[in-house]
Design an enzyme around this catalytic site. Sequence first.
Site, PDB file in Angstrom:
ATOM      1  CD  GLU A   1      51.959  33.810  47.912  1.00 52.36           C
ATOM      2  OE1 GLU A   1      51.982  34.395  46.871  1.00 52.36           O
ATOM      3  OE2 GLU A   1      52.853  32.951  48.390  1.00 52.36           O
TER       4      GLU A   1
HETATM    5  C1  LIG Z   1      44.686  35.801  38.589  1.00 51.31           C
HETATM    6  C2  LIG Z   1      46.051  34.982  38.886  1.00 51.31           C
HETATM    7  C3  LIG Z   1      47.076  35.613  39.263  1.00 51.31           C
HETATM    8  C4  LIG Z   1      48.173  34.848  39.591  1.00 51.31           C
HETATM    9  N1  LIG Z   1      49.503  35.291  39.861  1.00 51.31           N
HETATM   10  C5  LIG Z   1      50.732  34.578  39.736  1.00 51.31           C
HETATM   11  C6  LIG Z   1      52.077  35.438  39.833  1.00 51.31           C
HETATM   12  O1  LIG Z   1      52.072  36.431  39.872  1.00 51.31           O
HETATM   13  N2  LIG Z   1      52.991  34.192  39.799  1.00 51.31           N
HETATM   14  C7  LIG Z   1      52.708  33.205  39.699  1.00 51.31           C
HETATM   15  O2  LIG Z   1      53.809  32.246  39.580  1.00 51.31           O
HETATM   16  N3  LIG Z   1      51.473  32.352  39.814  1.00 51.31           N
HETATM   17  C8  LIG Z   1      50.296  33.187  39.970  1.00 51.31           C
HETATM   18  N4  LIG Z   1      49.178  32.547  39.897  1.00 51.31           N
HETATM   19  C9  LIG Z   1      49.039  31.114  39.829  1.00 51.31           C
HETATM   20  C10 LIG Z   1      48.635  30.694  41.068  1.00 51.31           C
HETATM   21  O3  LIG Z   1      49.612  30.562  42.102  1.00 51.31           O
HETATM   22  C11 LIG Z   1      48.156  28.916  40.838  1.00 51.31           C
HETATM   23  O4  LIG Z   1      47.031  29.332  40.121  1.00 51.31           O
HETATM   24  C12 LIG Z   1      47.940  28.371  42.024  1.00 51.31           C
HETATM   25  O5  LIG Z   1      49.138  28.106  42.684  1.00 51.31           O
HETATM   26  C13 LIG Z   1      47.113  26.945  41.692  1.00 51.31           C
HETATM   27  O6  LIG Z   1      47.730  26.418  40.637  1.00 51.31           O
HETATM   28  P1  LIG Z   1      47.068  25.664  39.614  1.00 51.31           P
HETATM   29  O7  LIG Z   1      46.316  26.873  39.129  1.00 51.31           O
HETATM   30  O8  LIG Z   1      47.839  25.071  38.682  1.00 51.31           O
HETATM   31  O9  LIG Z   1      45.908  24.530  40.343  1.00 51.31           O
HETATM   32  P2  LIG Z   1      46.180  23.058  40.360  1.00 51.31           P
HETATM   33  O10 LIG Z   1      47.563  23.105  41.429  1.00 51.31           O
HETATM   34  O11 LIG Z   1      46.142  22.263  39.490  1.00 51.31           O
HETATM   35  O12 LIG Z   1      45.149  22.770  41.570  1.00 51.31           O
HETATM   36  C14 LIG Z   1      43.717  22.476  41.378  1.00 51.31           C
HETATM   37  C15 LIG Z   1      43.002  22.164  42.692  1.00 51.31           C
HETATM   38  O13 LIG Z   1      43.484  20.731  42.919  1.00 51.31           O
HETATM   39  C16 LIG Z   1      44.210  21.049  44.479  1.00 51.31           C
HETATM   40  N5  LIG Z   1      45.301  20.361  44.713  1.00 51.31           N
HETATM   41  C17 LIG Z   1      46.414  20.370  43.955  1.00 51.31           C
HETATM   42  N6  LIG Z   1      47.423  19.617  44.404  1.00 51.31           N
HETATM   43  C18 LIG Z   1      46.924  19.280  45.531  1.00 51.31           C
HETATM   44  C19 LIG Z   1      47.560  18.635  46.724  1.00 51.31           C
HETATM   45  N7  LIG Z   1      48.630  18.079  46.433  1.00 51.31           N
HETATM   46  N8  LIG Z   1      46.638  18.266  47.692  1.00 51.31           N
HETATM   47  C20 LIG Z   1      45.396  18.787  47.763  1.00 51.31           C
HETATM   48  N9  LIG Z   1      44.898  19.519  46.819  1.00 51.31           N
HETATM   49  C21 LIG Z   1      45.706  19.588  45.685  1.00 51.31           C
HETATM   50  C22 LIG Z   1      44.306  22.273  44.542  1.00 51.31           C
HETATM   51  O14 LIG Z   1      43.994  23.075  46.004  1.00 51.31           O
HETATM   52  C23 LIG Z   1      42.958  22.972  43.646  1.00 51.31           C
HETATM   53  O15 LIG Z   1      41.838  23.265  44.351  1.00 51.31           O
HETATM   54  C24 LIG Z   1      48.025  33.368  39.617  1.00 51.31           C
HETATM   55  C25 LIG Z   1      46.728  32.880  39.281  1.00 51.31           C
HETATM   56  C26 LIG Z   1      45.852  33.793  38.895  1.00 51.31           C
HETATM   57  C27 LIG Z   1      44.467  32.947  38.509  1.00 51.31           C
END
Ligand SMILES: Cc1cc2nc3c(=O)[nH]c(=O)nc-3n(C[C@H](O)[C@H](O)[C@H](O)COP(=O)(O)OP(=O)(O)OC[C@H]3O[C@@H](n4cnc5c(N)ncnc54)[C@H](O)[C@@H]3O)c2cc1C
Length: 593
Positions: free
Chosen positions: A439
């Site tokens: 989220e």
């Molecule tokens: C168990 C689980 C349930 C989930 N459920 C859902 C769901 O129901 N529906 C859905 O759509 N998604 C879902 N998600 C996805 C979740 O919302 C994402 O994992 C989350 O938004 C982060 O994206 P990412 O994992 O690609 O991390 P990334 O975007 O790759 O981020 C990696 C790191 O980089 C940092 N970062 C990235 N961009 C920036 C920036 N611009 N500025 C500063 N820091 C940055 C982040 O804060 C983080 O620390 C789920 C994930 C999990 C693990």
Amino acid sequence: MYKVPMKDLLYTLSAVTRLKEMQSLGKAEMASDDVITAVLEEAAKLAENSWAPLNTKGDRVPPTIKDKTVSETPGFKDAYQAYVAGGWNALTHDEAYGGQGLPWCLGMAVNEMWQSANLSLSLCPLLTQAGIEAIHSHGSQAQKDLYLAKLISGEWAGTMNLTEPQAGTDLAAIRSVATKDQAGDFYRLRGQKIYITFGDHQMTDNIIHLVLARVDGLPEGNDGLGLFIVPKFLVNADGSLGARNDVYPISLEHKLGIHGSPTCVMAYGDQEGAIAYLIGEAGKGLKYMFTMMNNARISVGLQGVALCERAYQHALAYAKDRVQGFKAGDPSGKRVAIIEHMDVKRMLMTMKAYTAATRALAYYAGSEIDVMHLHPDEEARKKAAVRVDLLTPLVKAWSTDLAVEMASIGVQIHGGMGFVEETGAAQYYRDARILPIYEGTNGIQANDLLFRKILRDKGAGLFAYIVDIAADLDKVAENTNRDIDLLRRYLRHILLDLKNVTEWLLVESKNIDRVAATAVLYLKMLSMIAGGHMMLKLAMHADQHDDAVLAAEKRQLAGYYGAAILPQVKGYVHIIMGGQDSLLSVHADFFDA
Ligand SMILES: Cc1cc2nc3c(=O)[nH]c(=O)nc-3n(C[C@H](O)[C@H](O)[C@H](O)COP(=O)(O)OP(=O)(O)OC[C@H]3O[C@@H](n4cnc5c(N)ncnc54)[C@H](O)[C@@H]3O)c2cc1C
């Protein structure tokens, strides 16, 4: 075993929310004191007796997938059906579609129970709630008529499909694409979504997927996205179920925690293309998602509160039971339970204080959502909307970071028994770890706070909040209670720091790197101060409360928060205003050296 902290929930609702004010204005009149108590007591029975006993089972017997079909943890379906039969899914939703129209902040107290009892299972209704809001706020009348009643009752579940392998935080990179079908008033959607919570299960007859996808023909980037309804089974005009749609779960993730929640990789349109119905206008999908963000983020913050409570209860029971050593300074030679040791008391006190503060902040924010929607005065509605915007990243990020920290303290209180799985303390720690990630990661919450909520309005919303906190401090200026005095003195002092730091950041705002480098620290600082404000409100309410024991406890916790927690904020002040220079000059290749 989980026991609903009924007295705390009721106390917090009356101490920090504006329920009474809304009742006196003729709004939320259904939420009389009697109704609130009856609702909470009834929900507590289901949470304690049905949902909580399945929490360990969800951890140890996770969902499985076979032939593109997910089977949930045994027992989850019955527990969910009991929840639907009790009308719990409908509590806060629109009466026009079968909802009960009760205030959002009351819904938060009830939702906290499901989340404490069984975090994994509670994710199913949480995602449904997001789907309901999307359709309710932006769907056509026909879409509302077709989907809302069954989603609100809980007969059908909902999901949110945003994330793709290359598009996590950066949703503009979404590649799933929806192409308008010439044959009808629908699109064909193709692509893959990952991490989809409760993407498939057998607990409901149908699942309504809300999907963010690129609209074929629109430009790249945010303005090319649309929000779509993709039912697992198509729904006929009379509401009956039709053909199976071309959307399937293709695998389940193996995770650190929340094992009971199926986290699915979803394939859309591998065959003929999934039938998808556009919500609102093409190109506005992301904007629609953002209008729902406040509620969803506050709900995830509430999961943090719920986890803090559950970890605390577990640790407290163990601390009373585990006998080790002698009380310091006691010559009797009698062994005591570890709760008698000062360091264990310190850990429990910290857990209890943070749980109270985060709960109060979440309910306060929830109550401002009610005011924002229901208050008859436009100015009051606007002020509440600004407050909700400001508090949302705090509730989401602070409560969830603390959930990890409190669950870790819970493990510590258990000693070695916390590290082995047998006691269950480790599960809370593992379960909590997702909360700062989904989220919108907590880093993103901090950026949202500083760039959008503070700098954009030149601190106006924040300065108005400072004025409100100062007004509450004035109300207790003459109070002679030792604990209230402790909190009052430190809060007043640190409030000045907050004002200075914010003014300094406004001056520095052109230096984007400096602002970004301090965002998380600023969020922590402001959250701890907001938590202090909530502890003050809880302590102030003690004078009007009949239960002397509870009232004394709230004052003592406030004193502890003021003297043992708030002083940490001073460290953030120093780091924000001078401690980041070494970081600012760092290039990415520095880390390879
Ligand atoms: C168990 C689980 C349930 C989930 N459920 C859902 C769901 O129901 N529906 C859905 O759509 N998604 C879902 N998600 C996805 C979740 O919302 C994402 O994992 C989350 O938004 C982060 O994206 P990412 O994992 O690609 O991390 P990334 O975007 O790759 O981020 C990696 C790191 O980089 C940092 N970062 C990235 N961009 C920036 C920036 N611009 N500025 C500063 N820091 C940055 C982040 O804060 C983080 O620390 C789920 C994930 C999990 C693990």
